[in-house]
Design a protein around this motif. Structure first.
Motif, PDB file in Angstrom:
ATOM      1  N   ALA A  22       7.145 -12.740 -22.073  1.00 38.15           N
ATOM      2  CA  ALA A  22       8.607 -12.696 -22.121  1.00 38.15           C
ATOM      3  C   ALA A  22       9.218 -13.886 -21.387  1.00 38.15           C
ATOM      4  CB  ALA A  22       9.102 -11.382 -21.520  1.00 38.15           C
ATOM      5  N   ARG A  23       8.641 -14.235 -20.247  1.00 36.57           N
ATOM      6  CA  ARG A  23       9.167 -15.384 -19.511  1.00 36.57           C
ATOM      7  C   ARG A  23       8.993 -16.670 -20.294  1.00 36.57           C
ATOM      8  NH1 ARG A  23       5.900 -17.826 -14.696  1.00 36.57           N
ATOM      9  NH2 ARG A  23       4.801 -18.574 -16.545  1.00 36.57           N
ATOM     10  N   ASP A  24       7.802 -16.852 -20.858  1.00 36.79           N
ATOM     11  CA  ASP A  24       7.531 -18.087 -21.582  1.00 36.79           C
ATOM     12  C   ASP A  24       8.363 -18.189 -22.861  1.00 36.79           C
ATOM     13  OD1 ASP A  24       5.752 -18.717 -19.598  1.00 36.79           O
ATOM     14  OD2 ASP A  24       3.953 -18.209 -20.765  1.00 36.79           O
ATOM     15  N   ALA A  25       8.726 -17.022 -23.406  1.00 38.57           N
ATOM     16  CA  ALA A  25       9.565 -17.025 -24.601  1.00 38.57           C
ATOM     17  C   ALA A  25      11.048 -17.070 -24.268  1.00 38.57           C
ATOM     18  CB  ALA A  25       9.261 -15.788 -25.452  1.00 38.57           C
ATOM     19  N   GLY A  26      11.351 -17.018 -22.975  1.00 40.14           N
ATOM     20  CA  GLY A  26      12.746 -17.057 -22.559  1.00 40.14           C
ATOM     21  C   GLY A  26      13.506 -15.788 -22.819  1.00 40.14           C
ATOM     22  N   THR A  27      12.776 -14.652 -22.875  1.00 39.05           N
ATOM     23  CA  THR A  27      13.423 -13.373 -23.165  1.00 39.05           C
ATOM     24  C   THR A  27      13.357 -12.417 -21.994  1.00 39.05           C
ATOM     25  OG1 THR A  27      11.371 -12.493 -24.116  1.00 39.05           O
ATOM     26  CG2 THR A  27      12.942 -13.551 -25.622  1.00 39.05           C
ATOM     27  N   GLY A  28      13.146 -12.948 -20.787  1.00 38.08           N
ATOM     28  CA  GLY A  28      13.122 -12.067 -19.630  1.00 38.08           C
ATOM     29  C   GLY A  28      14.447 -11.409 -19.410  1.00 38.08           C
ATOM     30  N   SER A  29      14.439 -10.280 -18.696  1.00 45.56           N
ATOM     31  CA  SER A  29      15.674  -9.528 -18.476  1.00 45.56           C
ATOM     32  C   SER A  29      16.659 -10.349 -17.672  1.00 45.56           C
ATOM     33  CB  SER A  29      15.384  -8.203 -17.768  1.00 45.56           C
ATOM     34  OG  SER A  29      14.805  -8.450 -16.503  1.00 45.56           O
TER      35      SER A  29
END
Length: 370
Positions: free
Chosen positions: A355-362
């Motif tokens: 999620a972090r690497d995809a830029g979708t973290g909360s």
């Protein structure tokens, strides 16, 4: 959905033999139980933290580090890390080390603890339990997320230019669950930060658990983390399983009747009718556990306690064979049916990294006053 077990690590006499295991035996048996949990296909092993007899898990990360070296897949967690009496710096260090040792198979469940004398043993005041929880956790989050921390609070000495070593594995802090039985402020804290909420409802009726989980879900959405269905919920449970329900009741009754926590109180039948305790066949455990969704919604983690009250190791390992072989496979299948598309999987190190690497973290939470 994740399934696993948690232990409180009690050293309790076996009421059928009057034999009490040594502390060494209990610790080594706990390691054997964790390895068996992985062998039968469970997802999580969690241990509590206690600093008083008759319990042995006073150093959870030491225990989990040892288990990490003997396992390959299972997630290693605490079922309570005392955020009130442990120093946040030490918590941050210990769990960062455990992350590196386990390859990221690490998360943490924070709790206040329910043993009053523990607070002065560690220089704290139980009357400040909630303020300690909030302040210590605020610092812990920063320690895991900032390279250099300057911090000042009211209940701990300040930090100046502090850098955590080692840093969290891959720069991803362990996922945090906030464990609570009855305290609304803890559900609020979990919701504010977008963390997981674990309702260890093994001593409470469904109506209470429903109230706490609904509060957490509502506030999770209020702080901008997603829909109420997207909140991360875990539940506790208790089971004693035999192929035949009558055998299960007959075998478990002396352990229940003499258990340190609820022994010499309500009958086994009364307690089972009011709480998640299930003593019976695999099908009975399946049916009751599936019923948890009626009041908790689609949730992410189900942990059972199976090794308490003096049960011998042989019996516990048999319980795990039944749990992993006959109960959990059915629960996985049935819990997937009709699951809300908004209900996420339980976070893991790898999913958080993706999620972090995809830029979708909360996103960061809004101001709690909003």
């Amino acid at each position: 959905m994740q399934f696993g077990i948690f232990t409180v690590g009690d050293v309790t006499p076996d009421p059928t033999t009057n034999r009490t295991p040594t502390e060494t035996e209990r610790i080594r048996d706990t390691v054997a139980i964790a390895r068996k949990a992985e062998e039968v296909g469970l997802d999580v092993f969690a241990t509590g933290e206690h600093h008083n007899p008759p319990f042995v898990p006073s150093s959870p990360t030491t225990l989990l580090g040892y288990i990490a070296a003997l396992t390959e897949r299972i997630i290693l967690s605490t079922s309570t890390t005392l955020i009130t009496t442990n120093d946040p710096v030490k918590i941050a260090e210990d769990f960062s080390v455990l992350q590196h040792l386990s390859g990221g198979r690490t998360d943490v469940m924070l709790g206040r603890g329910n043993t009053g004398p523990v607070y002065p043993w560690f220089g704290q005041d139980i009357r400040k339990a909630i303020p300690l929880t909030v302040e210590h956790y605020g610092l812990l989050r920063r320690l895991w997320r900032e390279q250099v921390v300057d911090w000042e609070g009211e209940l701990r000495s300040p930090l100046q230019s502090f850098t955590l070593a080692p840093q969290p594995l891959d720069g991803i802090p362990p996922f945090v669950w906030h464990g609570s039985i009855r305290t609304a402020e803890i559900a609020e804290l979990a919701a504010y930060h977008g963390d997981g909420y674990f309702a260890n409802h093994i001593f409470w009726p469904a109506s209470h658990t429903r109230t706490m989980v609904e509060l957490y879900r509502k506030r999770f959405a209020h702080y901008g983390h997603g829909t109420p269905e997207a909140a991360i919920v875990g539940l506790g449970g208790q089971a004693f399983i035999r192929p035949n329900s009558q055998d299960a009741v007959r075998e478990f009754r002396p352990y229940f009747d003499n258990a340190p926590v609820y022994g010499h109180g309500p009958s086994l039948e009364e307690f089972a009718s009011l709480t998640p305790l299930t003593v019976g066949s695999p099908q009975q455990v399946i049916e009751k556990t599936l019923g948890f969704r009626e009041y908790a919604g689609d949730y992410q983690r189900q942990l059972f306690v199976v090794d308490h009250a003096g049960l011998p190791l042989k019996t516990v390992l048999e319980q795990l064979d039944l749990l992993g072989g006959e109960v959990v496979p059915v629960l996985r299948k049935e819990f997937a049916v009709g699951r809300s598309p908004d209900a996420p999987d339980a976070p893991t190190h790898q999913s958080l990294l993706r999620a972090r690497d995809a830029g979708t973290g909360s996103s960061a939470p809004r101001n709690p006053e909003s």
